[in-house]
Design a protein around this motif. Sequence first.
Motif, PDB file in Angstrom:
ATOM      1  N   LEU A   1     -20.947 -58.307 -51.304  1.00  0.00           N
ATOM      2  CA  LEU A   1     -20.583 -59.049 -50.099  1.00  0.00           C
ATOM      3  C   LEU A   1     -19.475 -58.331 -49.323  1.00  0.00           C
ATOM      4  N   ALA A   2     -18.509 -57.781 -50.060  1.00  0.00           N
ATOM      5  CA  ALA A   2     -17.411 -57.062 -49.405  1.00  0.00           C
ATOM      6  C   ALA A   2     -17.940 -55.839 -48.650  1.00  0.00           C
ATOM      7  N   LEU A   3     -18.849 -55.093 -49.275  1.00  0.00           N
ATOM      8  CA  LEU A   3     -19.441 -53.933 -48.604  1.00  0.00           C
ATOM      9  C   LEU A   3     -20.250 -54.363 -47.381  1.00  0.00           C
ATOM     10  N   GLY A   4     -20.932 -55.508 -47.523  1.00  0.00           N
ATOM     11  CA  GLY A   4     -21.689 -56.018 -46.385  1.00  0.00           C
ATOM     12  C   GLY A   4     -20.779 -56.377 -45.221  1.00  0.00           C
ATOM     13  N   VAL A   5     -19.624 -56.988 -45.522  1.00  0.00           N
ATOM     14  CA  VAL A   5     -18.669 -57.341 -44.470  1.00  0.00           C
ATOM     15  C   VAL A   5     -18.118 -56.082 -43.808  1.00  0.00           C
ATOM     16  N   LEU A   6     -17.761 -55.094 -44.630  1.00  0.00           N
ATOM     17  CA  LEU A   6     -17.246 -53.834 -44.079  1.00  0.00           C
ATOM     18  C   LEU A   6     -18.288 -53.157 -43.195  1.00  0.00           C
ATOM     19  N   PHE A   7     -19.540 -53.202 -43.654  1.00  0.00           N
ATOM     20  CA  PHE A   7     -20.630 -52.602 -42.870  1.00  0.00           C
ATOM     21  C   PHE A   7     -20.785 -53.345 -41.541  1.00  0.00           C
ATOM     22  N   ALA A   8     -20.702 -54.669 -41.576  1.00  0.00           N
ATOM     23  CA  ALA A   8     -20.871 -55.467 -40.369  1.00  0.00           C
ATOM     24  C   ALA A   8     -19.736 -55.207 -39.378  1.00  0.00           C
ATOM     25  N   LEU A   9     -18.544 -54.900 -39.891  1.00  0.00           N
ATOM     26  CA  LEU A   9     -17.403 -54.622 -39.034  1.00  0.00           C
ATOM     27  C   LEU A   9     -17.380 -53.198 -38.516  1.00  0.00           C
ATOM     28  N   GLY A  10     -18.320 -52.390 -38.999  1.00  0.00           N
ATOM     29  CA  GLY A  10     -18.441 -51.026 -38.508  1.00  0.00           C
ATOM     30  C   GLY A  10     -17.639 -49.988 -39.259  1.00  0.00           C
ATOM     31  N   PHE A  11     -17.179 -50.301 -40.464  1.00  0.00           N
ATOM     32  CA  PHE A  11     -16.426 -49.311 -41.261  1.00  0.00           C
ATOM     33  C   PHE A  11     -17.386 -48.348 -41.929  1.00  0.00           C
TER      34      PHE A  11
END
Length: 205
Positions: free
Chosen positions: A195-205
């Motif tokens: 989930l954390a990686l998904g959030v980072l991906f969604a934020l464009g990191f």
Amino acid sequence: MMTLDDAGPLTLDASLQGLIDARLDTIDRMLVGRVPRADRLAIAREVEAQIFDQLAGQAPDGIGRDEVLAVLGRLDPPEAYLPEDGEAGPVVSGPTGMRVPPRPIQARRSGQASGIVGIVALVVTALGTVLSLPVAELFGSRLILFAGFFGFGFVGLCAGGTAVVLAAFARLRDGWSICGLVTGLLTILFGILGLALGVLFALGF
């Protein structure tokens, strides 16, 4: 001294069986006058079955006084088998309306289910989270990466939590439930990571 029919596959020495009978007699004496005789015998059978169930995992020639006392020490105290107005431990409603401890077979099945769910969930969640990136790069799809992180993260939290709950219901009294607890917690960690990686991906990191 009360006698019970074939509570388990083990045959113990008279001295060891005497330790078990003493616990059953103590429970019986506490319930006399408070619980019908049929229910007292049912409780005694369940307690004896639980004792033999825990001893069954050991080599018969390795069972001695210390092993039997250790099993007796892990049981609920005799007070836990009293009716509701005098209960002193964790109990659940039985088929007769009285309050008795969970059946050993229910705890054993919960422990096995916990271990199986935990192992499967850990493998699926860990592999799914780790492989999401190379698979997404292979197909050139950012959607696969996003769906993989979030999807396997959510699955990890749900399945890992289920394994932990089943292990708690089994009260960690066998290897399966302990395995379920460990793998369930690890699965939850992988789920949080996904989930954390998904959030980072969604934020464009």
